[in-house]
Design a protein around this motif. Structure first.
Motif, mmCIF file in Angstrom:
data_model
loop_
_atom_site.group_PDB
_atom_site.id
_atom_site.type_symbol
_atom_site.label_atom_id
_atom_site.label_comp_id
_atom_site.label_asym_id
_atom_site.label_seq_id
_atom_site.Cartn_x
_atom_site.Cartn_y
_atom_site.Cartn_z
ATOM 1 N N ARG A 192 0.453 -1.058 -0.007
ATOM 2 C CA ARG A 192 -0.356 -0.283 0.213
ATOM 3 C C ARG A 192 0.803 1.155 0.463
ATOM 4 O O ARG A 192 0.810 2.189 -0.856
ATOM 5 C CB ARG A 192 -1.121 0.210 1.532
ATOM 6 C CG ARG A 192 -2.284 -1.232 1.353
ATOM 7 C CD ARG A 192 -2.599 -1.100 2.587
ATOM 8 N NE ARG A 192 -1.547 -1.616 3.912
ATOM 9 C CZ ARG A 192 -2.544 -1.257 4.744
ATOM 10 N NH1 ARG A 192 -3.447 -1.510 5.364
ATOM 11 N NH2 ARG A 192 -2.003 -1.930 6.106
ATOM 12 N N LYS A 240 1.022 14.099 4.304
ATOM 13 C CA LYS A 240 -0.743 14.004 4.405
ATOM 14 C C LYS A 240 -1.067 13.846 2.180
ATOM 15 O O LYS A 240 -1.784 12.894 2.096
ATOM 16 C CB LYS A 240 -1.490 15.524 4.682
ATOM 17 C CG LYS A 240 -2.841 15.914 4.380
ATOM 18 C CD LYS A 240 -3.956 14.465 4.742
ATOM 19 C CE LYS A 240 -5.248 14.828 4.654
ATOM 20 N NZ LYS A 240 -5.262 14.979 3.352
ATOM 21 N N GLU A 241 -0.016 14.547 1.842
ATOM 22 C CA GLU A 241 0.155 14.321 0.280
ATOM 23 C C GLU A 241 0.008 12.947 0.315
ATOM 24 O O GLU A 241 -0.967 12.451 -1.204
ATOM 25 C CB GLU A 241 0.603 15.179 -0.036
ATOM 26 C CG GLU A 241 0.581 15.055 -1.974
ATOM 27 C CD GLU A 241 1.920 16.402 -2.420
ATOM 28 O OE1 GLU A 241 2.125 16.032 -3.765
ATOM 29 O OE2 GLU A 241 2.665 17.206 -2.014
ATOM 30 N N ASP A 265 -2.755 10.534 1.259
ATOM 31 C CA ASP A 265 -3.475 10.819 0.777
ATOM 32 C C ASP A 265 -3.240 9.741 -1.300
ATOM 33 O O ASP A 265 -4.600 9.208 -1.486
ATOM 34 C CB ASP A 265 -4.128 11.783 -0.428
ATOM 35 C CG ASP A 265 -5.335 12.856 0.962
ATOM 36 O OD1 ASP A 265 -5.161 12.026 1.794
ATOM 37 O OD2 ASP A 265 -4.591 14.012 0.446
ATOM 38 N N LEU A 266 -2.652 9.493 -1.351
ATOM 39 C CA LEU A 266 -2.258 8.716 -3.111
ATOM 40 C C LEU A 266 -1.739 7.097 -1.910
ATOM 41 O O LEU A 266 -2.533 6.681 -3.674
ATOM 42 C CB LEU A 266 -0.732 8.998 -2.990
ATOM 43 C CG LEU A 266 -0.045 10.760 -3.976
ATOM 44 C CD1 LEU A 266 1.440 10.333 -3.915
ATOM 45 C CD2 LEU A 266 -0.811 10.582 -5.470
ATOM 46 N N CYS A 267 -2.202 7.035 -1.416
ATOM 47 C CA CYS A 267 -2.285 5.397 -0.712
ATOM 48 C C CYS A 267 -3.796 4.693 -0.729
ATOM 49 O O CYS A 267 -3.608 4.375 0.450
ATOM 50 C CB CYS A 267 -1.275 5.690 0.799
ATOM 51 S SG CYS A 267 0.578 5.538 -0.215
ATOM 52 N N ASN A 268 -4.713 6.386 0.174
ATOM 53 C CA ASN A 268 -5.664 6.293 0.402
ATOM 54 C C ASN A 268 -5.111 6.012 1.938
ATOM 55 O O ASN A 268 -6.409 4.658 1.946
ATOM 56 C CB ASN A 268 -6.953 5.208 -0.545
ATOM 57 C CG ASN A 268 -6.798 5.260 -1.939
ATOM 58 O OD1 ASN A 268 -6.974 6.741 -2.001
ATOM 59 N ND2 ASN A 268 -6.755 4.708 -3.209
ATOM 60 N N LEU A 269 -4.813 6.115 2.448
ATOM 61 C CA LEU A 269 -4.829 6.108 3.981
ATOM 62 C C LEU A 269 -5.185 7.752 4.780
ATOM 63 O O LEU A 269 -4.397 8.439 4.786
ATOM 64 C CB LEU A 269 -3.272 5.168 4.441
ATOM 65 C CG LEU A 269 -2.986 3.484 3.773
ATOM 66 C CD1 LEU A 269 -0.771 3.668 4.157
ATOM 67 C CD2 LEU A 269 -4.466 2.669 4.197
ATOM 68 N N SER A 270 -5.075 7.376 6.132
ATOM 69 C CA SER A 270 -5.429 8.007 6.742
ATOM 70 C C SER A 270 -3.934 8.478 7.461
ATOM 71 O O SER A 270 -3.531 8.229 6.921
ATOM 72 C CB SER A 270 -6.493 8.220 7.818
ATOM 73 O OG SER A 270 -5.396 7.030 8.806
ATOM 74 N N PHE A 293 -0.829 6.101 7.880
ATOM 75 C CA PHE A 293 -0.350 6.556 6.429
ATOM 76 C C PHE A 293 1.356 6.116 7.835
ATOM 77 O O PHE A 293 2.510 5.730 7.561
ATOM 78 C CB PHE A 293 -0.025 7.211 6.134
ATOM 79 C CG PHE A 293 0.670 7.523 5.061
ATOM 80 C CD1 PHE A 293 1.624 6.250 4.539
ATOM 81 C CD2 PHE A 293 2.218 8.722 5.516
ATOM 82 C CE1 PHE A 293 2.647 7.145 3.315
ATOM 83 C CE2 PHE A 293 2.554 8.779 4.305
ATOM 84 C CZ PHE A 293 3.072 7.931 3.165
#
Length: 259
Positions: free
Chosen positions: A157, A176-177, A180-185, A189
C-alpha cells in the motif's frame, strides 16, 4: 546546468546462448553496454560483488571495467550490447547500479527485445532507432534505480508514496499528500510507513535527496550551489547542514574525497 547523456556509436547488439561450460573473464571492457539475461542461470562477478543472475537480470557495464560472467545452466541465453555513451561517468552520475534484477514482465526487458529486433532486422533508419531505444532504456534504468528501498517484504500500500518521493524528491512534499496517494488516513500512513522503513516519510525523502546529492557530487558536473538548487533545498547553507548531518562530511569534503 542540466546533466544529460548522449548515445554515440552502437557497435553490437547480439543474442547469444551458452552451455554450462561457458565462462568469460574480461580484464578491461572496450565499450559501454549491458547484458540482459533472457533465460537460464548465470553468475556475475566484479570488484564489488558476486551474484547469481537469471531471467530479467540486467548487468550494466562501462568502458574499462573488469568482470567475469559464467553460465550455471545449459540454457543460459542473453542479449549483449557494445556502444559508446557520453559523458564517461554517465553511470555514476545517473545512479545506475551494475546489476539490477528486473521483473520478468518489465517494460525495460521489452525495450531490450525491441533494440535487438531493430538492430537485427536493419529496418529503415535503424541507426537512429537503436539510439532512441537505448536512450529510453538508460532513462528507465535511472528511474528504476531511484527506488532506493525496494518494496519487497514491505506493505504494498506504500508503493504510491515511495514512487512519488522517488520522482519528486526535489519538490515540496507533505505527509498528508503521500497519505492521500495511498488512500490511507494520515495517522495510519505514518504508523505503517515507520513500521516498514524504520524512518518517517520525510526522513525517507531526505535519504533519497542525500543519495542523489552524492551521485551529483561524484559526477563533477555541478557546483555545490547547483546541486542544492537541483535537490530543492532553500539554499546552499541548508543543503550543507543536512548533508553533513547525514554523512559527517561537508559537500565540499565529500566531493574532494569521492567517497
Amino acid at each position: 546546468m542540466q546533466f544529460d547523456v548522449r548515445i554515440g556509436s552502437i557497435y553490437a547488439v547480439y543474442r547469444k546462448k551458452e552451455n554450462i561450460d561457458f565462462e568469460f573473464d574480461c580484464k578491461r571492457r572496450l565499450h559501454d553496454g549491458f547484458i540482459y539475461v533472457l533465460k537460464g542461470k548465470g553468475f556475475f562477478e566484479n570488484s564489488h560483488f558476486k551474484e547469481e543472475v537469471s531471467q530479467g537480470s540486467i548487468i550494466v557495464l562501462t568502458e574499462g571495467s573488469a568482470y567475469k560472467v559464467k553460465a550455471l545452466s545449459d540454457d543460459f541465453e542473453y542479449i549483449t550490447t557494445a556502444m559508446r555513451i557520453y559523458p564517461a561517468n554517465w553511470q555514476t552520475a545517473l545512479g545506475i547500479q551494475n546489476l539490477i534484477h528486473l521483473d520478468k514482465q518489465s517494460y525495460i526487458g521489452k525495450q531490450v527485445d525491441q533494440l535487438f529486433d531493430t538492430w537485427e532486422n536493419r529496418v529503415s533508419l535503424y541507426t537512429m532507432r537503436t539510439r532512441i531505444i537505448t536512450e529510453q532504456i538508460i532513462i528507465n534504468l535511472h528511474e528504476e534505480c531511484s527506488r532506493l528501498v525496494t518494496m519487497d517484504g514491505n506493505d504494498a500500500r506504500l508503493s504510491p508514496a515511495v514512487d512519488f518521493i522517488g520522482q519528486n524528491y526535489d519538490k515540496a512534499i507533505s505527509t498528508k499528500e503521500l497519505a492521500d496517494l495511498c488512500n490511507l488516513s494520515l495517522s495510519h500512513f505514518r504508523r505503517i510507513f515507520k513500521e516498514n522503513f524504520g524512518i518517517s516519510p520525510m526522513q525517507y525523502r531526505e535519504t533519497v535527496r542525500i543519495y542523489w546529492a552524492k551521485q551529483f557530487l561524484k559526477s563533477d558536473l555541478f557546483t555545490v550551489s547547483e546541486i542544492a538548487s537541483k535537490l530543492g533545498y532553500y539554499d546552499i547553507y541548508h543543503f550543507s547542514k543536512e548533508f553533513k548531518k547525514a554523512t559527517g562530511l561537508s559537500p565540499i569534503s565529500y566531493k574532494k574525497g569521492k567517497q
